[in-house]
Design a protein around this motif. Structure first.
Motif, PDB file in Angstrom:
ATOM      1  N   ALA A  62       0.793  -1.187   0.028  1.00 29.43           N
ATOM      2  CA  ALA A  62       0.046   0.106  -0.029  1.00 29.43           C
ATOM      3  C   ALA A  62       1.002   1.151   0.040  1.00 29.43           C
ATOM      4  O   ALA A  62       1.995   1.197   0.626  1.00 29.43           O
ATOM      5  N   MET A  63       0.552   2.157  -0.693  1.00 29.91           N
ATOM      6  CA  MET A  63       1.113   3.574  -0.443  1.00 29.91           C
ATOM      7  C   MET A  63       0.191   4.300  -0.037  1.00 29.91           C
ATOM      8  O   MET A  63      -1.151   4.694  -0.203  1.00 29.91           O
ATOM      9  N   VAL A  64       0.733   5.142   0.961  1.00 30.68           N
ATOM     10  CA  VAL A  64      -0.079   6.293   1.533  1.00 30.68           C
ATOM     11  C   VAL A  64       0.780   7.746   1.516  1.00 30.68           C
ATOM     12  O   VAL A  64       1.767   7.547   1.549  1.00 30.68           O
ATOM     13  N   ALA A  65      -0.182   8.695   0.909  1.00 27.38           N
ATOM     14  CA  ALA A  65       0.560   9.750   0.459  1.00 27.38           C
ATOM     15  C   ALA A  65      -0.430  11.060   0.669  1.00 27.38           C
ATOM     16  O   ALA A  65      -1.682  10.837   0.799  1.00 27.38           O
ATOM     17  N   THR A  66       0.252  12.137   1.065  1.00 28.74           N
ATOM     18  CA  THR A  66      -0.418  13.276   1.104  1.00 28.74           C
ATOM     19  C   THR A  66      -0.370  14.017  -0.225  1.00 28.74           C
ATOM     20  O   THR A  66       0.677  13.955  -0.915  1.00 28.74           O
ATOM     21  N   ALA A  67      -1.396  14.747  -0.324  1.00 28.40           N
ATOM     22  CA  ALA A  67      -1.593  15.605  -1.658  1.00 28.40           C
ATOM     23  C   ALA A  67      -2.727  16.672  -1.661  1.00 28.40           C
ATOM     24  O   ALA A  67      -3.700  15.891  -1.267  1.00 28.40           O
ATOM     25  N   HIS A  68      -2.485  17.775  -2.005  1.00 31.09           N
ATOM     26  CA  HIS A  68      -3.561  18.568  -2.122  1.00 31.09           C
ATOM     27  C   HIS A  68      -4.736  18.506  -1.051  1.00 31.09           C
ATOM     28  O   HIS A  68      -5.983  18.732  -1.143  1.00 31.09           O
ATOM     29  N   GLY A  69      -3.987  18.650   0.328  1.00 32.03           N
ATOM     30  CA  GLY A  69      -4.843  18.646   1.811  1.00 32.03           C
ATOM     31  C   GLY A  69      -5.698  17.463   1.939  1.00 32.03           C
ATOM     32  O   GLY A  69      -6.701  17.295   2.590  1.00 32.03           O
ATOM     33  N   THR A  70      -5.202  16.289   1.120  1.00 35.88           N
ATOM     34  CA  THR A  70      -5.795  15.050   1.709  1.00 35.88           C
ATOM     35  C   THR A  70      -4.747  13.915   1.913  1.00 35.88           C
ATOM     36  O   THR A  70      -3.440  14.070   1.535  1.00 35.88           O
ATOM     37  N   THR A  71      -5.069  12.823   2.601  1.00 35.51           N
ATOM     38  CA  THR A  71      -4.175  11.654   2.613  1.00 35.51           C
ATOM     39  C   THR A  71      -4.694  10.480   1.927  1.00 35.51           C
ATOM     40  O   THR A  71      -5.923  10.187   2.324  1.00 35.51           O
ATOM     41  N   GLY A  72      -4.024   9.849   1.077  1.00 39.17           N
ATOM     42  CA  GLY A  72      -4.631   8.738   0.619  1.00 39.17           C
ATOM     43  C   GLY A  72      -3.998   7.424   0.630  1.00 39.17           C
ATOM     44  O   GLY A  72      -2.884   7.418   1.082  1.00 39.17           O
ATOM     45  N   VAL A  73      -4.900   6.544   0.791  1.00 35.18           N
ATOM     46  CA  VAL A  73      -4.404   4.946   0.904  1.00 35.18           C
ATOM     47  C   VAL A  73      -4.733   4.181  -0.275  1.00 35.18           C
ATOM     48  O   VAL A  73      -6.103   4.098  -0.605  1.00 35.18           O
ATOM     49  N   ARG A  74      -3.793   3.745  -0.857  1.00 31.90           N
ATOM     50  CA  ARG A  74      -4.206   2.898  -2.168  1.00 31.90           C
ATOM     51  C   ARG A  74      -3.180   1.692  -2.409  1.00 31.90           C
ATOM     52  O   ARG A  74      -2.200   1.924  -1.867  1.00 31.90           O
ATOM     53  N   LEU A  75      -3.436   0.881  -3.313  1.00 33.80           N
ATOM     54  CA  LEU A  75      -2.294  -0.276  -3.737  1.00 33.80           C
ATOM     55  C   LEU A  75      -1.634   0.547  -4.424  1.00 33.80           C
ATOM     56  O   LEU A  75      -1.583   1.236  -5.504  1.00 33.80           O
ATOM     57  N   TRP A  76      -0.117   0.157  -4.255  1.00 37.06           N
ATOM     58  CA  TRP A  76       1.028   0.731  -4.919  1.00 37.06           C
ATOM     59  C   TRP A  76       1.011  -0.078  -6.328  1.00 37.06           C
ATOM     60  O   TRP A  76       1.017  -1.253  -6.579  1.00 37.06           O
ATOM     61  N   ARG A  77       0.832   0.931  -7.218  1.00 35.72           N
ATOM     62  CA  ARG A  77       1.043   0.445  -8.678  1.00 35.72           C
ATOM     63  C   ARG A  77       2.099  -0.489  -9.278  1.00 35.72           C
ATOM     64  O   ARG A  77       1.932  -1.116 -10.223  1.00 35.72           O
ATOM     65  N   GLN A  78       3.102  -0.175  -8.652  1.00 32.26           N
ATOM     66  CA  GLN A  78       4.416  -0.931  -9.079  1.00 32.26           C
ATOM     67  C   GLN A  78       4.417  -2.305  -8.843  1.00 32.26           C
ATOM     68  O   GLN A  78       5.163  -3.277  -9.298  1.00 32.26           O
ATOM     69  N   VAL A  79       3.425  -2.811  -7.786  1.00 35.25           N
ATOM     70  CA  VAL A  79       3.584  -4.301  -7.421  1.00 35.25           C
ATOM     71  C   VAL A  79       1.994  -4.831  -7.753  1.00 35.25           C
ATOM     72  O   VAL A  79       0.849  -4.388  -7.537  1.00 35.25           O
ATOM     73  N   GLU A  80       2.119  -5.961  -8.722  1.00 40.46           N
ATOM     74  CA  GLU A  80       0.855  -6.476  -9.431  1.00 40.46           C
ATOM     75  C   GLU A  80       0.284  -7.381  -8.264  1.00 40.46           C
ATOM     76  O   GLU A  80       0.993  -8.123  -7.859  1.00 40.46           O
ATOM     77  N   VAL A  81      -1.045  -7.269  -7.873  1.00 37.82           N
ATOM     78  CA  VAL A  81      -1.666  -7.898  -7.044  1.00 37.82           C
ATOM     79  C   VAL A  81      -3.166  -8.088  -7.211  1.00 37.82           C
ATOM     80  O   VAL A  81      -3.673  -7.107  -7.733  1.00 37.82           O
ATOM     81  N   GLU A  82      -3.818  -9.125  -7.111  1.00 39.57           N
ATOM     82  CA  GLU A  82      -5.117  -9.309  -7.291  1.00 39.57           C
ATOM     83  C   GLU A  82      -6.053  -8.491  -6.322  1.00 39.57           C
ATOM     84  O   GLU A  82      -5.382  -8.438  -5.211  1.00 39.57           O
ATOM     85  N   ARG A  83      -7.021  -7.727  -6.562  1.00 42.91           N
ATOM     86  CA  ARG A  83      -7.617  -6.694  -5.722  1.00 42.91           C
ATOM     87  C   ARG A  83      -8.994  -7.581  -5.234  1.00 42.91           C
ATOM     88  O   ARG A  83     -10.067  -7.201  -5.280  1.00 42.91           O
ATOM     89  N   THR A  84      -8.561  -8.602  -4.402  1.00 41.52           N
ATOM     90  CA  THR A  84      -9.680  -9.467  -3.880  1.00 41.52           C
ATOM     91  C   THR A  84     -10.340  -8.576  -2.664  1.00 41.52           C
ATOM     92  O   THR A  84      -9.817  -7.802  -2.076  1.00 41.52           O
ATOM     93  N   PRO A  85     -11.444  -9.264  -2.478  1.00 38.57           N
ATOM     94  CA  PRO A  85     -12.002  -8.482  -1.090  1.00 38.57           C
ATOM     95  C   PRO A  85     -11.209  -8.499   0.343  1.00 38.57           C
ATOM     96  O   PRO A  85     -11.133  -7.701   0.932  1.00 38.57           O
ATOM     97  N   ALA A  86     -10.426  -9.567   0.187  1.00 35.76           N
ATOM     98  CA  ALA A  86      -9.371  -9.767   1.154  1.00 35.76           C
ATOM     99  C   ALA A  86      -8.131  -8.516   1.218  1.00 35.76           C
ATOM    100  O   ALA A  86      -7.749  -8.077   2.353  1.00 35.76           O
ATOM    101  N   VAL A  87      -7.803  -8.444   0.193  1.00 36.08           N
ATOM    102  CA  VAL A  87      -6.697  -7.526  -0.156  1.00 36.08           C
ATOM    103  C   VAL A  87      -7.288  -6.049   0.218  1.00 36.08           C
ATOM    104  O   VAL A  87      -6.471  -5.045   0.532  1.00 36.08           O
ATOM    105  N   GLN A  88      -8.590  -5.954  -0.360  1.00 37.54           N
ATOM    106  CA  GLN A  88      -9.046  -4.449  -0.025  1.00 37.54           C
ATOM    107  C   GLN A  88      -9.431  -4.423   1.328  1.00 37.54           C
ATOM    108  O   GLN A  88      -9.256  -3.186   1.987  1.00 37.54           O
ATOM    109  N   ARG A  89      -9.878  -5.521   2.108  1.00 39.46           N
ATOM    110  CA  ARG A  89      -9.904  -5.264   3.816  1.00 39.46           C
ATOM    111  C   ARG A  89      -8.691  -5.066   4.453  1.00 39.46           C
ATOM    112  O   ARG A  89      -8.721  -4.106   5.262  1.00 39.46           O
TER     113      ARG A  89
END
Length: 129
Positions: A62-89
């Motif tokens: 996961a990448m946690v980053a700040t930008a434009h007055g927000t803080t986002g949590v998302r999967l890091w695009r550099q690592v390919e991984v299935e976006r299963t419900p458990a990964v989203q959890r």
């Protein structure tokens, strides 16, 4: 790409040392946060995990980053991984921990309510009772 975005920019340098490397169970899945790395400028973190479902392990980052007055949590695009419900959890568990560590209100997410259920987060537009 699954993501959760909070209002406000969090102090990621402080949070890097406070995120817990812990194991959580969610149904039949095991979700583990293994490591946290801070970018040298302090504006982003990488969080390494392992998610085991049906005896099969995947290794999301996961990448946690700040930008434009927000803080986002998302999967890091550099690592390919299935976006299963458990990964989203697992991603939502990281976001919940950020919330406990002083994150602002959840501004937006594309992670479903069923995945967020039981965490200290609520989808945008949902009022607490």
């Amino acid at each position: 790409m699954p993501h959760l975005v909070f209002e406000g920019e969090m102090d990621l340098e402080r949070i890097a040392g406070e995120i817990q490397c812990a194991v959580h169970r969610w149904g039949t899945a095991v979700l583990k946060t293994e490591n946290v790395w801070r970018r040298s400028d302090g504006r982003a973190l990488l969080v390494e995990g392992v998610v085991v479902e049906h005896s099969r392990a995947v290794h999301p980052v996961a990448m946690v980053a700040t930008a434009h007055g927000t803080t986002g949590v998302r999967l890091w695009r550099q690592v390919e991984v299935e976006r299963t419900p458990a990964v989203q959890r697992w991603l939502a568990v990281i976001a919940a921990e950020l919330s406990w560590l002083g994150g602002g209100p959840l501004k937006t997410t594309n992670v479903g309510e069923e995945i967020l259920a039981g965490l200290s987060l609520r989808p945008p537009g949902k009022e607490t009772k």
